[in-house]
Design an enzyme around this catalytic site. Structure first.
Site, mmCIF file in Angstrom:
data_model
loop_
_atom_site.group_PDB
_atom_site.id
_atom_site.type_symbol
_atom_site.label_atom_id
_atom_site.label_comp_id
_atom_site.label_asym_id
_atom_site.label_seq_id
_atom_site.Cartn_x
_atom_site.Cartn_y
_atom_site.Cartn_z
ATOM 1 N N ASP A 239 0.707 -1.098 -0.157
ATOM 2 C CA ASP A 239 0.059 0.046 0.069
ATOM 3 C C ASP A 239 0.905 1.336 0.013
ATOM 4 O O ASP A 239 1.823 1.359 0.946
ATOM 5 C CB ASP A 239 -1.231 0.018 1.227
ATOM 6 C CG ASP A 239 -2.050 0.803 1.080
ATOM 7 O OD1 ASP A 239 -2.242 1.421 -0.031
ATOM 8 O OD2 ASP A 239 -2.729 1.390 2.281
ATOM 9 N N HIS B 144 -3.559 13.965 0.680
ATOM 10 C CA HIS B 144 -3.954 13.334 1.724
ATOM 11 C C HIS B 144 -2.522 13.397 2.752
ATOM 12 O O HIS B 144 -2.863 13.714 4.076
ATOM 13 C CB HIS B 144 -4.044 11.804 1.554
ATOM 14 C CG HIS B 144 -3.979 10.663 2.527
ATOM 15 N ND1 HIS B 144 -5.013 10.539 3.666
ATOM 16 C CD2 HIS B 144 -3.286 9.806 2.931
ATOM 17 C CE1 HIS B 144 -4.841 9.534 4.255
ATOM 18 N NE2 HIS B 144 -3.594 9.168 4.031
ATOM 19 N N GLU C 30 -10.063 3.876 3.860
ATOM 20 C CA GLU C 30 -9.344 4.785 3.254
ATOM 21 C C GLU C 30 -9.826 4.275 1.839
ATOM 22 O O GLU C 30 -9.906 3.090 1.547
ATOM 23 C CB GLU C 30 -7.781 4.234 3.302
ATOM 24 C CG GLU C 30 -7.356 4.897 4.741
ATOM 25 C CD GLU C 30 -5.859 4.847 4.792
ATOM 26 O OE1 GLU C 30 -5.258 4.115 4.135
ATOM 27 O OE2 GLU C 30 -5.309 5.621 5.868
ATOM 28 N N GLU D 292 -9.176 3.846 -1.875
ATOM 29 C CA GLU D 292 -8.096 3.860 -2.754
ATOM 30 C C GLU D 292 -8.484 2.943 -3.999
ATOM 31 O O GLU D 292 -9.329 2.698 -4.278
ATOM 32 C CB GLU D 292 -6.894 2.881 -2.117
ATOM 33 C CG GLU D 292 -6.691 3.547 -0.684
ATOM 34 C CD GLU D 292 -5.619 3.103 0.180
ATOM 35 O OE1 GLU D 292 -4.662 2.270 -0.451
ATOM 36 O OE2 GLU D 292 -5.331 3.131 1.351
ATOM 37 N N ASP E 62 -8.966 0.450 2.655
ATOM 38 C CA ASP E 62 -8.026 0.016 3.469
ATOM 39 C C ASP E 62 -8.372 0.511 4.901
ATOM 40 O O ASP E 62 -8.140 1.546 5.200
ATOM 41 C CB ASP E 62 -6.651 0.686 3.154
ATOM 42 C CG ASP E 62 -5.646 0.551 4.252
ATOM 43 O OD1 ASP E 62 -5.779 -0.598 4.709
ATOM 44 O OD2 ASP E 62 -4.591 1.336 4.029
ATOM 45 N N ARG F 33 -7.577 3.961 13.809
ATOM 46 C CA ARG F 33 -6.524 4.959 13.868
ATOM 47 C C ARG F 33 -5.921 4.892 15.146
ATOM 48 O O ARG F 33 -4.619 5.365 15.443
ATOM 49 C CB ARG F 33 -7.126 6.423 13.675
ATOM 50 C CG ARG F 33 -7.893 6.711 12.396
ATOM 51 C CD ARG F 33 -6.645 6.399 11.164
ATOM 52 N NE ARG F 33 -7.273 6.619 9.807
ATOM 53 C CZ ARG F 33 -6.759 6.496 8.593
ATOM 54 N NH1 ARG F 33 -5.287 6.090 8.710
ATOM 55 N NH2 ARG F 33 -7.471 6.612 7.776
ATOM 56 N N GLN G 38 -3.134 2.418 15.069
ATOM 57 C CA GLN G 38 -2.325 2.877 14.426
ATOM 58 C C GLN G 38 -1.258 3.777 14.990
ATOM 59 O O GLN G 38 0.089 3.625 14.981
ATOM 60 C CB GLN G 38 -2.929 3.380 12.931
ATOM 61 C CG GLN G 38 -1.947 3.830 11.916
ATOM 62 C CD GLN G 38 -2.660 4.471 10.903
ATOM 63 O OE1 GLN G 38 -3.719 4.439 10.746
ATOM 64 N NE2 GLN G 38 -1.687 5.036 9.924
ATOM 65 N N LYS H 32 -3.812 -1.942 10.445
ATOM 66 C CA LYS H 32 -4.488 -2.114 9.114
ATOM 67 C C LYS H 32 -4.661 -3.525 8.697
ATOM 68 O O LYS H 32 -5.524 -3.809 7.778
ATOM 69 C CB LYS H 32 -3.268 -1.539 8.329
ATOM 70 C CG LYS H 32 -2.779 0.051 8.339
ATOM 71 C CD LYS H 32 -3.682 0.786 7.445
ATOM 72 C CE LYS H 32 -2.868 2.370 7.331
ATOM 73 N NZ LYS H 32 -3.969 3.077 6.547
ATOM 74 N N THR I 187 -8.751 -5.779 4.586
ATOM 75 C CA THR I 187 -8.602 -4.740 3.356
ATOM 76 C C THR I 187 -9.552 -5.398 2.258
ATOM 77 O O THR I 187 -9.556 -6.532 1.922
ATOM 78 C CB THR I 187 -7.410 -4.903 2.665
ATOM 79 O OG1 THR I 187 -6.235 -4.506 3.861
ATOM 80 C CG2 THR I 187 -7.185 -3.746 1.650
ATOM 81 N N GLU J 178 -9.584 12.658 7.597
ATOM 82 C CA GLU J 178 -9.382 14.000 7.027
ATOM 83 C C GLU J 178 -10.849 14.817 6.928
ATOM 84 O O GLU J 178 -10.753 15.800 7.222
ATOM 85 C CB GLU J 178 -8.945 13.745 5.666
ATOM 86 C CG GLU J 178 -7.442 13.464 5.459
ATOM 87 C CD GLU J 178 -7.200 13.125 4.023
ATOM 88 O OE1 GLU J 178 -6.887 14.116 3.375
ATOM 89 O OE2 GLU J 178 -7.330 11.731 3.631
HETATM 90 CA CA CA Z 1 -3.688 3.076 2.888
#
Ligand code: CA
Length: 410
Positions: free
Chosen positions: A122, A129, A195, A197, A229, A233, A236, A249, A253, A357
């Site tokens: 990834d 971002h 996420e 993607e 993904d 948080r 992480q 993570k 996925t 975000e």
């Molecule tokens: Ca990602």
């Protein structure tokens, strides 16, 4: 083509003749997993069509497999042959009688992971971002880390937990420690995120010890899928220094069930944004061909409500550069490798592809139409990412969707 035929698909359909994405499906009547191609509201049983039209033994074998991997491994000349054959079967009147019985309504099929995922990488290729994350976590400092414009940052993820769209996602548990906490605690993530993607599916492998040049990317990349993904948080934030993402993570996925061939995306090529830092020569994708990104327009829905429209065209690093970087140390490519772009975020607040975000780390919760608010995901929430891109002659190429619902931790 008779207008009553399921083969009479409008040229502007998202799954029209210009697209022909591959997936793996079964039906209640025939539970064997087999290759299908989405066409209009139908799925073409690719192996059955090959047999019905008298295709060569080689092509018939590739299209009769229970996953995309044999076709992926066969390389670009076979990808081109297969696509030409499928186009003829679906659009030429001479094949109508043979092909019609090989169509199954899309609403009646079960869809599976379309390929066996080999390695999963990834990236972090959106400047918007990366800069937003920098502003959230390093206020007052440079939004981008010093390396960001010199290399496409990435990490190796967990291939074994890549799941197909529709698979529920159990809220992960783990260690988390808020800045004010005196010590870490263990429990369900309270900051579960998405996420949005774009993923690239590798077909042709490369030998260990060799490099793939940016100019050769299209000889290796078969096609494109959508990726969510899922990211915890809080887990992480506590674990990632100094080695990067790990358990925050790796629990799941999600990918879309349809892989759109790169060949369907010629009209979606777009110049990447201005890159203001000279890359090292191996990352220079201007030398052998015009560099291009892809104008894939994503849409993110939370419980049916659109929360973001991230533009893939705004990505700083191109997939050719990502592939060149991924192999520059001699790491091999394997058939079925998946490399994802990283969160797709554009310059405007409503183009951001992650809740962290969109809600500025939970400080500005989203208001949903039902009156509830979200900083991060709640149990029962369903996230769906869809996308389209320009096709030839004003048509649009559809990517289908990647969706998942959050189940409570256990
Ligand atoms: Ca990602």
């Amino acid at each position: 083509m008779r207008s009553t035929s399921p083969l009479a698909v409008p040229s502007d359909a998202l799954f029209g003749a210009h697209n022909l994405p591959y997936g793996v499906f079964s039906t209640a009547a025939d539970p064997r997993r087999r290759l299908g191609v989405a066409y209009g509201e139908y799925v073409l049983d690719a192996g059955a069509a090959a047999r019905a039209t008298g295709a060569s033994a080689g092509l018939t074998a590739l299209l009769s497999a229970p996953s995309l991997n044999p076709l992926l491994a066969a390389g670009r000349p076979e990808w081109t042959r297969a696509r030409a054959a499928l186009t003829a079967w679906l659009t030429e009147a001479a094949h109508q009688g043979a092909v019609e019985p090989c169509l199954v309504p899309r609403a009646e099929v079960s869809l599976y992971l379309p390929f066996e995922v080999a390695d999963y990488v990834d990236f972090y290729a959106s400047e918007h971002h990366a800069a937003n994350i920098g502003r959230i976590f390093r206020p007052g400092g440079d939004p981008l880390t010093p390396n960001w414009k010199h290399l496409p940052i990435g990490y190796h993820g967990r291939a074994g937990t890549v799941v197909v769209s529709g698979t529920p996602v159990v809220r992960p548990c783990g260690q988390r420690k808020a800045p004010a906490d005196p010590a870490p605690g263990f429990g369900p993530s309270s900051r579960l995120d998405i996420e949005a993607e774009v993923g690239f599916v590798v077909g042709t492998p490369s030998p260990q010890g060799s490099r793939v040049a940016a100019a050769d990317a299209d000889a290796h990349v078969f096609g494109v899928c959508l990726v969510n993904d899922w990211s915890a948080r809080d887990i992480q934030a506590w674990e990632y220094v100094p080695l990067g993402p790990f358990l925050g993570k790796s629990f799941a996925t999600s990918v879309s069930p349809w892989v759109v061939p790169l060949d369907a995306l010629a009209a979606a090529r777009v110049a990447p944004p201005v890159r203001d830092t000279e890359p090292l020569p191996y990352l220079d994708d201007r030398a052998a061909r015009p560099p291009y990104g892809l104008a894939i327009d994503l849409e993110v829905r939370l419980n049916g409500h659109v929360v973001a429209r991230p533009p893939f065209a705004a990505m700083y690093w191109t997939y050719a550069q990502m592939l060149a970087h991924l192999t520059v140390n001699g790491a091999s490519l394997r058939t079925g490798d998946l490399f994802a772009s990283g969160t797709v975020s554009g310059p405007d607040p409503l183009t951001r592809g992650a809740l962290i975000e969109l809600t500025w780390n939970g400080e500005r919760p989203l208001e949903l139409p039902d009156g509830t608010r979200r900083g991060f995901l709640a149990d029962g929430d369903e996230v769906t990412i869809t996308a389209t891109a320009p096709g030839p002659a004003g048509s649009r190429i559809g990517f289908g969707e990647v969706t998942g619902r959050i189940l409570p931790a256990h």
